[in-house]
Design a protein around this motif. Structure first.
Motif, PDB file in Angstrom:
ATOM      1  N   ALA A   9       0.820  -1.191   0.014  1.00 25.32           N
ATOM      2  CA  ALA A   9       0.206   0.022   0.060  1.00 25.32           C
ATOM      3  C   ALA A   9       0.986   1.330  -0.075  1.00 25.32           C
ATOM      4  O   ALA A   9       0.621   2.177  -0.683  1.00 25.32           O
ATOM      5  CB  ALA A   9      -0.842  -0.045   1.274  1.00 25.32           C
ATOM      6  N   HIS A  10       1.910   1.268   1.012  1.00 26.84           N
ATOM      7  CA  HIS A  10       2.760   2.175   0.895  1.00 26.84           C
ATOM      8  C   HIS A  10       3.440   2.736  -0.495  1.00 26.84           C
ATOM      9  O   HIS A  10       3.670   3.869  -0.991  1.00 26.84           O
ATOM     10  CB  HIS A  10       4.023   2.084   1.793  1.00 26.84           C
ATOM     11  CG  HIS A  10       5.004   3.309   2.103  1.00 26.84           C
ATOM     12  ND1 HIS A  10       4.836   4.649   2.546  1.00 26.84           N
ATOM     13  CD2 HIS A  10       6.099   3.309   1.538  1.00 26.84           C
ATOM     14  CE1 HIS A  10       5.902   5.113   2.393  1.00 26.84           C
ATOM     15  NE2 HIS A  10       6.983   4.602   1.650  1.00 26.84           N
ATOM     16  N   LEU A  11       4.043   1.865  -1.150  1.00 25.05           N
ATOM     17  CA  LEU A  11       4.718   1.800  -2.574  1.00 25.05           C
ATOM     18  C   LEU A  11       3.736   2.316  -3.544  1.00 25.05           C
ATOM     19  O   LEU A  11       3.936   3.255  -4.533  1.00 25.05           O
ATOM     20  CB  LEU A  11       5.448   0.552  -3.004  1.00 25.05           C
ATOM     21  CG  LEU A  11       6.521   0.043  -2.179  1.00 25.05           C
ATOM     22  CD1 LEU A  11       7.316  -0.831  -2.443  1.00 25.05           C
ATOM     23  CD2 LEU A  11       7.654   1.541  -2.064  1.00 25.05           C
ATOM     24  N   ILE A  12       2.494   1.727  -3.529  1.00 22.37           N
ATOM     25  CA  ILE A  12       1.270   2.287  -4.608  1.00 22.37           C
ATOM     26  C   ILE A  12       1.021   3.660  -4.183  1.00 22.37           C
ATOM     27  O   ILE A  12       1.045   4.612  -5.289  1.00 22.37           O
ATOM     28  CB  ILE A  12       0.022   1.478  -4.422  1.00 22.37           C
ATOM     29  CG1 ILE A  12       0.386   0.127  -4.906  1.00 22.37           C
ATOM     30  CG2 ILE A  12      -1.148   2.125  -5.132  1.00 22.37           C
ATOM     31  CD1 ILE A  12      -0.730  -1.107  -4.643  1.00 22.37           C
ATOM     32  N   ALA A  13       0.818   4.268  -2.836  1.00 21.82           N
ATOM     33  CA  ALA A  13       0.652   5.498  -2.744  1.00 21.82           C
ATOM     34  C   ALA A  13       1.652   6.523  -2.999  1.00 21.82           C
ATOM     35  O   ALA A  13       1.807   7.655  -3.075  1.00 21.82           O
ATOM     36  CB  ALA A  13       0.267   5.704  -1.043  1.00 21.82           C
ATOM     37  N   SER A  14       3.054   5.795  -2.821  1.00 21.90           N
ATOM     38  CA  SER A  14       4.090   6.922  -2.791  1.00 21.90           C
ATOM     39  C   SER A  14       4.902   6.873  -4.200  1.00 21.90           C
ATOM     40  O   SER A  14       5.695   7.995  -4.451  1.00 21.90           O
ATOM     41  CB  SER A  14       5.159   6.362  -1.805  1.00 21.90           C
ATOM     42  OG  SER A  14       4.698   6.452  -0.439  1.00 21.90           O
ATOM     43  N   VAL A  15       4.813   6.006  -5.036  1.00 25.70           N
ATOM     44  CA  VAL A  15       5.697   6.022  -6.300  1.00 25.70           C
ATOM     45  C   VAL A  15       4.621   6.277  -7.338  1.00 25.70           C
ATOM     46  O   VAL A  15       4.080   5.245  -7.560  1.00 25.70           O
ATOM     47  CB  VAL A  15       6.320   4.603  -6.308  1.00 25.70           C
ATOM     48  CG1 VAL A  15       7.230   4.408  -7.843  1.00 25.70           C
ATOM     49  CG2 VAL A  15       7.052   4.367  -5.207  1.00 25.70           C
ATOM     50  N   ALA A  16       4.803   7.261  -8.364  1.00 23.04           N
ATOM     51  CA  ALA A  16       3.808   7.694  -9.094  1.00 23.04           C
ATOM     52  C   ALA A  16       3.610   6.621 -10.154  1.00 23.04           C
ATOM     53  O   ALA A  16       2.516   6.206 -10.625  1.00 23.04           O
ATOM     54  CB  ALA A  16       4.488   8.922  -9.732  1.00 23.04           C
ATOM     55  N   VAL A  17       4.652   6.131 -10.690  1.00 26.68           N
ATOM     56  CA  VAL A  17       4.312   5.130 -11.943  1.00 26.68           C
ATOM     57  C   VAL A  17       3.788   3.706 -11.506  1.00 26.68           C
ATOM     58  O   VAL A  17       3.031   3.328 -12.190  1.00 26.68           O
ATOM     59  CB  VAL A  17       5.825   4.867 -12.692  1.00 26.68           C
ATOM     60  CG1 VAL A  17       6.526   5.891 -13.152  1.00 26.68           C
ATOM     61  CG2 VAL A  17       6.852   4.055 -11.420  1.00 26.68           C
TER      62      VAL A  17
END
Length: 160
Positions: A9-17
Protein backbone atom coordinates in the motif's frame (compact mmCIF):
# COMPACT_ATOMS: atom_id res chain seq x y z
CA UNK A 1 1.59 -10.95 7.22
CA UNK A 2 0.62 -7.41 7.95
CA UNK A 3 3.88 -5.73 6.93
CA UNK A 4 3.66 -7.13 3.42
CA UNK A 5 0.22 -5.58 2.92
CA UNK A 6 1.37 -2.28 4.44
CA UNK A 7 4.50 -2.20 2.26
CA UNK A 8 2.48 -2.75 -0.90
CA UNK A 9 0.00 0.00 0.00
CA UNK A 10 2.83 2.41 0.84
CA UNK A 11 4.62 1.89 -2.48
CA UNK A 12 1.39 2.26 -4.46
CA UNK A 13 0.67 5.53 -2.67
CA UNK A 14 4.25 6.85 -2.85
CA UNK A 15 5.65 5.89 -6.26
CA UNK A 16 3.88 7.67 -9.14
CA UNK A 17 4.55 5.04 -11.82
CA UNK A 18 3.28 2.27 -9.55
CA UNK A 19 0.27 4.35 -8.52
CA UNK A 20 -0.56 4.82 -12.22
CA UNK A 21 -0.57 1.04 -12.78
CA UNK A 22 -0.39 -1.08 -9.57
CA UNK A 23 -0.55 -4.27 -11.64
CA UNK A 24 3.09 -3.68 -12.62
CA UNK A 25 4.19 -4.44 -9.02
CA UNK A 26 4.06 -7.72 -7.17
CA UNK A 27 4.96 -8.10 -3.50
CA UNK A 28 5.47 -11.61 -2.15
CA UNK A 29 7.43 -13.80 0.27
CA UNK A 30 10.35 -15.82 -1.10
CA UNK A 31 11.30 -17.67 2.08
CA UNK A 32 10.01 -17.43 5.61
CA UNK A 33 10.04 -19.03 9.01
CA UNK A 34 8.26 -18.87 12.32
CA UNK A 35 10.15 -18.64 15.62
CA UNK A 36 8.48 -19.72 18.87
CA UNK A 37 9.34 -20.17 22.52
CA UNK A 38 8.26 -23.12 24.63
CA UNK A 39 5.21 -22.41 26.77
CA UNK A 40 3.68 -19.75 24.51
CA UNK A 41 1.69 -19.61 21.30
CA UNK A 42 3.16 -16.16 20.55
CA UNK A 43 5.59 -16.17 17.66
CA UNK A 44 7.70 -14.17 15.23
CA UNK A 45 7.49 -14.27 11.46
CA UNK A 46 10.82 -13.86 9.69
CA UNK A 47 10.78 -13.66 5.90
CA UNK A 48 12.39 -12.31 2.79
CA UNK A 49 9.93 -10.02 1.07
CA UNK A 50 10.37 -9.47 -2.65
CA UNK A 51 9.11 -6.46 -4.52
CA UNK A 52 9.04 -6.95 -8.27
CA UNK A 53 8.31 -3.96 -10.47
CA UNK A 54 7.92 -4.56 -14.21
CA UNK A 55 8.63 -2.06 -16.96
CA UNK A 56 9.93 0.57 -14.53
CA UNK A 57 10.70 3.70 -16.52
CA UNK A 58 11.36 6.26 -13.79
CA UNK A 59 14.46 7.02 -11.76
CA UNK A 60 15.12 4.22 -9.27
CA UNK A 61 15.46 6.97 -6.65
CA UNK A 62 11.68 7.41 -6.82
CA UNK A 63 11.36 3.81 -5.59
CA UNK A 64 14.29 3.62 -3.18
CA UNK A 65 13.53 6.76 -1.15
CA UNK A 66 9.91 5.76 -0.27
CA UNK A 67 11.09 2.22 0.49
CA UNK A 68 13.74 3.52 2.88
CA UNK A 69 11.13 5.73 4.57
CA UNK A 70 8.88 2.69 5.05
CA UNK A 71 11.76 0.60 6.44
CA UNK A 72 12.70 3.41 8.87
CA UNK A 73 9.17 3.34 10.30
CA UNK A 74 8.38 -0.37 10.08
CA UNK A 75 11.68 -2.27 10.36
CA UNK A 76 14.09 0.26 11.92
CA UNK A 77 16.58 -2.37 13.06
CA UNK A 78 17.69 -2.70 9.41
CA UNK A 79 19.23 0.76 9.73
CA UNK A 80 21.24 -0.36 12.73
CA UNK A 81 22.96 -3.36 11.15
CA UNK A 82 26.71 -3.06 10.81
CA UNK A 83 26.70 -3.37 7.02
CA UNK A 84 24.18 -0.49 6.59
CA UNK A 85 22.46 -2.37 3.77
CA UNK A 86 18.74 -2.64 4.56
CA UNK A 87 17.88 -4.40 1.29
CA UNK A 88 19.29 -5.80 -1.93
CA UNK A 89 18.11 -5.30 -5.49
CA UNK A 90 18.56 -6.60 -9.01
CA UNK A 91 17.66 -4.92 -12.26
CA UNK A 92 17.18 -6.28 -15.75
CA UNK A 93 17.39 -3.71 -18.52
CA UNK A 94 14.56 -4.15 -21.01
CA UNK A 95 15.45 -1.28 -23.31
CA UNK A 96 17.02 2.17 -23.10
CA UNK A 97 14.18 3.50 -20.91
CA UNK A 98 12.76 0.63 -18.86
CA UNK A 99 13.84 -2.20 -16.60
CA UNK A 100 12.42 -4.84 -14.30
CA UNK A 101 13.51 -4.35 -10.70
CA UNK A 102 13.48 -6.91 -7.90
CA UNK A 103 14.09 -5.71 -4.35
CA UNK A 104 14.56 -8.13 -1.44
CA UNK A 105 14.19 -7.01 2.16
CA UNK A 106 14.24 -9.20 5.28
CA UNK A 107 11.29 -8.46 7.56
CA UNK A 108 10.14 -9.69 10.96
CA UNK A 109 6.78 -9.43 12.68
CA UNK A 110 6.09 -10.14 16.33
CA UNK A 111 2.70 -11.73 16.98
CA UNK A 112 1.20 -12.09 20.45
CA UNK A 113 -1.29 -14.92 20.95
CA UNK A 114 -3.42 -14.78 24.10
CA UNK A 115 -5.76 -17.47 25.39
CA UNK A 116 -9.17 -15.96 26.22
CA UNK A 117 -12.24 -17.74 27.61
CA UNK A 118 -13.86 -17.85 24.15
CA UNK A 119 -10.78 -18.49 22.00
CA UNK A 120 -7.49 -16.94 20.98
CA UNK A 121 -6.64 -13.29 20.43
CA UNK A 122 -3.89 -12.72 17.84
CA UNK A 123 -2.24 -9.29 17.82
CA UNK A 124 0.52 -8.09 15.51
CA UNK A 125 2.77 -5.98 17.70
CA UNK A 126 4.27 -2.67 16.56
CA UNK A 127 8.00 -2.31 16.15
CA UNK A 128 9.78 -1.29 19.34
CA UNK A 129 10.66 2.40 19.45
CA UNK A 130 14.41 2.80 19.08
CA UNK A 131 15.27 5.49 21.61
CA UNK A 132 18.67 6.41 22.91
CA UNK A 133 18.87 6.01 26.67
CA UNK A 134 21.69 8.57 26.77
CA UNK A 135 20.32 11.37 24.60
CA UNK A 136 23.12 13.83 25.43
CA UNK A 137 25.91 11.42 24.47
CA UNK A 138 26.96 11.53 20.79
CA UNK A 139 26.07 8.48 18.69
CA UNK A 140 28.86 5.92 18.58
CA UNK A 141 30.30 6.83 21.96
CA UNK A 142 31.39 3.79 23.95
CA UNK A 143 30.39 4.30 27.55
CA UNK A 144 32.68 1.61 28.94
CA UNK A 145 35.16 -0.90 27.70
CA UNK A 146 33.68 -3.68 29.79
CA UNK A 147 31.94 -4.53 33.02
CA UNK A 148 34.20 -6.81 34.98
CA UNK A 149 33.35 -7.60 38.56
CA UNK A 150 36.85 -8.04 39.91
CA UNK A 151 38.72 -6.05 42.53
CA UNK A 152 41.97 -5.99 40.57
CA UNK A 153 40.42 -4.83 37.24
CA UNK A 154 38.86 -1.34 37.33
CA UNK A 155 36.13 -0.27 34.90
CA UNK A 156 37.54 1.72 32.04
CA UNK A 157 35.51 4.74 30.98
CA UNK A 158 35.86 5.46 27.30
CA UNK A 159 34.74 8.82 25.94
CA UNK A 160 35.73 8.64 22.30
Amino acid sequence: MKKLTDLRAHLIASVAVIKADPSKMEVFVDKGDVAVRAGSLSFEYGYKASIWVQDFGASIDTLVAPLLAWIAANQPDLFEKGDRKPFTFESELLDAETCDITITVTLTELVRVEQLPRGLRVTHLPEPVMTDAFATVPTGTKMWAGLIDADDVPLELVTT
